[in-house]
Design a protein around this motif. Structure first.
Motif, PDB file in Angstrom:
ATOM      1  N   ALA A  70     -29.352  10.437 -19.115  1.00 41.69           N
ATOM      2  CA  ALA A  70     -29.958  11.452 -19.969  1.00 41.69           C
ATOM      3  C   ALA A  70     -28.923  12.488 -20.389  1.00 41.69           C
ATOM      4  O   ALA A  70     -28.868  12.895 -21.559  1.00 41.69           O
ATOM      5  CB  ALA A  70     -31.124  12.119 -19.252  1.00 41.69           C
ATOM      6  N   VAL A  71     -28.081  12.892 -19.466  1.00 44.83           N
ATOM      7  CA  VAL A  71     -27.043  13.877 -19.781  1.00 44.83           C
ATOM      8  C   VAL A  71     -26.062  13.301 -20.798  1.00 44.83           C
ATOM      9  O   VAL A  71     -25.680  13.969 -21.763  1.00 44.83           O
ATOM     10  CB  VAL A  71     -26.311  14.338 -18.495  1.00 44.83           C
ATOM     11  CG1 VAL A  71     -25.067  15.138 -18.812  1.00 44.83           C
ATOM     12  CG2 VAL A  71     -27.263  15.122 -17.617  1.00 44.83           C
ATOM     13  N   ARG A  72     -25.691  12.056 -20.615  1.00 41.64           N
ATOM     14  CA  ARG A  72     -24.750  11.434 -21.547  1.00 41.64           C
ATOM     15  C   ARG A  72     -25.367  11.300 -22.935  1.00 41.64           C
ATOM     16  O   ARG A  72     -24.716  11.542 -23.951  1.00 41.64           O
ATOM     17  CB  ARG A  72     -24.322  10.067 -21.024  1.00 41.64           C
ATOM     18  CG  ARG A  72     -23.312   9.417 -21.930  1.00 41.64           C
ATOM     19  CD  ARG A  72     -22.743   8.174 -21.348  1.00 41.64           C
ATOM     20  NE  ARG A  72     -21.764   7.623 -22.259  1.00 41.64           N
ATOM     21  CZ  ARG A  72     -20.890   6.740 -21.949  1.00 41.64           C
ATOM     22  NH1 ARG A  72     -20.849   6.289 -20.714  1.00 41.64           N
ATOM     23  NH2 ARG A  72     -20.037   6.286 -22.816  1.00 41.64           N
ATOM     24  N   SER A  73     -26.638  10.922 -22.979  1.00 40.40           N
ATOM     25  CA  SER A  73     -27.322  10.799 -24.259  1.00 40.40           C
ATOM     26  C   SER A  73     -27.384  12.143 -24.975  1.00 40.40           C
ATOM     27  O   SER A  73     -27.134  12.230 -26.177  1.00 40.40           O
ATOM     28  CB  SER A  73     -28.734  10.256 -24.030  1.00 40.40           C
ATOM     29  OG  SER A  73     -29.458  10.257 -25.227  1.00 40.40           O
ATOM     30  N   CYS A  74     -27.700  13.193 -24.232  1.00 37.35           N
ATOM     31  CA  CYS A  74     -27.742  14.536 -24.831  1.00 37.35           C
ATOM     32  C   CYS A  74     -26.347  14.958 -25.292  1.00 37.35           C
ATOM     33  O   CYS A  74     -26.193  15.575 -26.355  1.00 37.35           O
ATOM     34  CB  CYS A  74     -28.297  15.541 -23.837  1.00 37.35           C
ATOM     35  SG  CYS A  74     -30.052  15.303 -23.483  1.00 37.35           S
ATOM     36  N   SER A  75     -25.340  14.624 -24.516  1.00 36.08           N
ATOM     37  CA  SER A  75     -23.970  14.968 -24.876  1.00 36.08           C
ATOM     38  C   SER A  75     -23.559  14.252 -26.161  1.00 36.08           C
ATOM     39  O   SER A  75     -22.926  14.852 -27.038  1.00 36.08           O
ATOM     40  CB  SER A  75     -23.029  14.591 -23.738  1.00 36.08           C
ATOM     41  OG  SER A  75     -21.696  14.773 -24.114  1.00 36.08           O
ATOM     42  N   ASP A  76     -23.927  12.981 -26.277  1.00 37.26           N
ATOM     43  CA  ASP A  76     -23.621  12.235 -27.499  1.00 37.26           C
ATOM     44  C   ASP A  76     -24.316  12.860 -28.708  1.00 37.26           C
ATOM     45  O   ASP A  76     -23.735  12.957 -29.794  1.00 37.26           O
ATOM     46  CB  ASP A  76     -24.049  10.773 -27.359  1.00 37.26           C
ATOM     47  CG  ASP A  76     -23.187  10.004 -26.364  1.00 37.26           C
ATOM     48  OD1 ASP A  76     -22.102  10.510 -25.989  1.00 37.26           O
ATOM     49  OD2 ASP A  76     -23.614   8.899 -25.949  1.00 37.26           O
ATOM     50  N   ASP A  77     -25.579  13.308 -28.512  1.00 41.21           N
ATOM     51  CA  ASP A  77     -26.298  13.957 -29.606  1.00 41.21           C
ATOM     52  C   ASP A  77     -25.616  15.257 -30.013  1.00 41.21           C
ATOM     53  O   ASP A  77     -25.491  15.553 -31.203  1.00 41.21           O
ATOM     54  CB  ASP A  77     -27.748  14.247 -29.219  1.00 41.21           C
ATOM     55  CG  ASP A  77     -28.610  12.993 -29.216  1.00 41.21           C
ATOM     56  OD1 ASP A  77     -28.179  11.981 -29.793  1.00 41.21           O
ATOM     57  OD2 ASP A  77     -29.719  13.044 -28.634  1.00 41.21           O
ATOM     58  N   THR A  80     -30.650  10.555 -14.425  1.00 44.65           N
ATOM     59  CA  THR A  80     -30.081  11.836 -14.857  1.00 44.65           C
ATOM     60  C   THR A  80     -28.739  11.674 -15.581  1.00 44.65           C
ATOM     61  O   THR A  80     -28.557  12.253 -16.660  1.00 44.65           O
ATOM     62  CB  THR A  80     -29.950  12.792 -13.660  1.00 44.65           C
ATOM     63  OG1 THR A  80     -31.244  13.000 -13.103  1.00 44.65           O
ATOM     64  CG2 THR A  80     -29.345  14.109 -14.065  1.00 44.65           C
ATOM     65  N   PRO A  81     -27.776  10.909 -15.053  1.00 40.83           N
ATOM     66  CA  PRO A  81     -26.503  10.770 -15.789  1.00 40.83           C
ATOM     67  C   PRO A  81     -26.678  10.153 -17.177  1.00 40.83           C
ATOM     68  O   PRO A  81     -26.005  10.551 -18.131  1.00 40.83           O
ATOM     69  CB  PRO A  81     -25.651   9.860 -14.903  1.00 40.83           C
ATOM     70  CG  PRO A  81     -26.251   9.960 -13.550  1.00 40.83           C
ATOM     71  CD  PRO A  81     -27.702  10.243 -13.758  1.00 40.83           C
TER      72      PRO A  81
END
Length: 92
Positions: free
Chosen positions: A64-71, A61-62
């Motif tokens: 995935a959240v970081r990847s989405c945040s970077d996007d 989960t962290p």
């Protein structure tokens, strides 16, 4: 000719006692130890797989959240650049 009808479907074998109970030698202690080790290994592997299956979504989960945040950050920067270029073209 006296024949007695048999309703049993069980074949008759000469070496089986009349009780119908077959005797089997009990397993040796070495066979029991091997089976116990195998069962313990199977149980351990089941536990390991269960831990991996249930913990992987929590651990992922962290990331995935970081990847989405970077996007989102990348898209925001692109949007600002696009707006700046569009405003620059309008002013000329």
């Amino acid at each position: 000719m006296n024949q007695t009808p048999s309703h049993s479907q069980t074949p008759e074998f000469g070496h089986i006692p009349s009780t119908g109970i077959l005797y089997q030698q009990p397993p040796s202690s070495e066979q029991i130890a091997r089976a116990n080790k195998r069962n313990k290994l199977k149980a351990f592997m089941r536990d390991v797989i269960a831990v991996v299956v249930f913990s992987s979504p929590i651990l992922a989960t962290p990331f995935a959240v970081r990847s989405c945040s970077d996007d989102v950050d990348r898209q925001a920067v692109q949007a600002v650049k696009f707006q700046m270029e569009a405003n620059h073209e309008r002013s000329n």
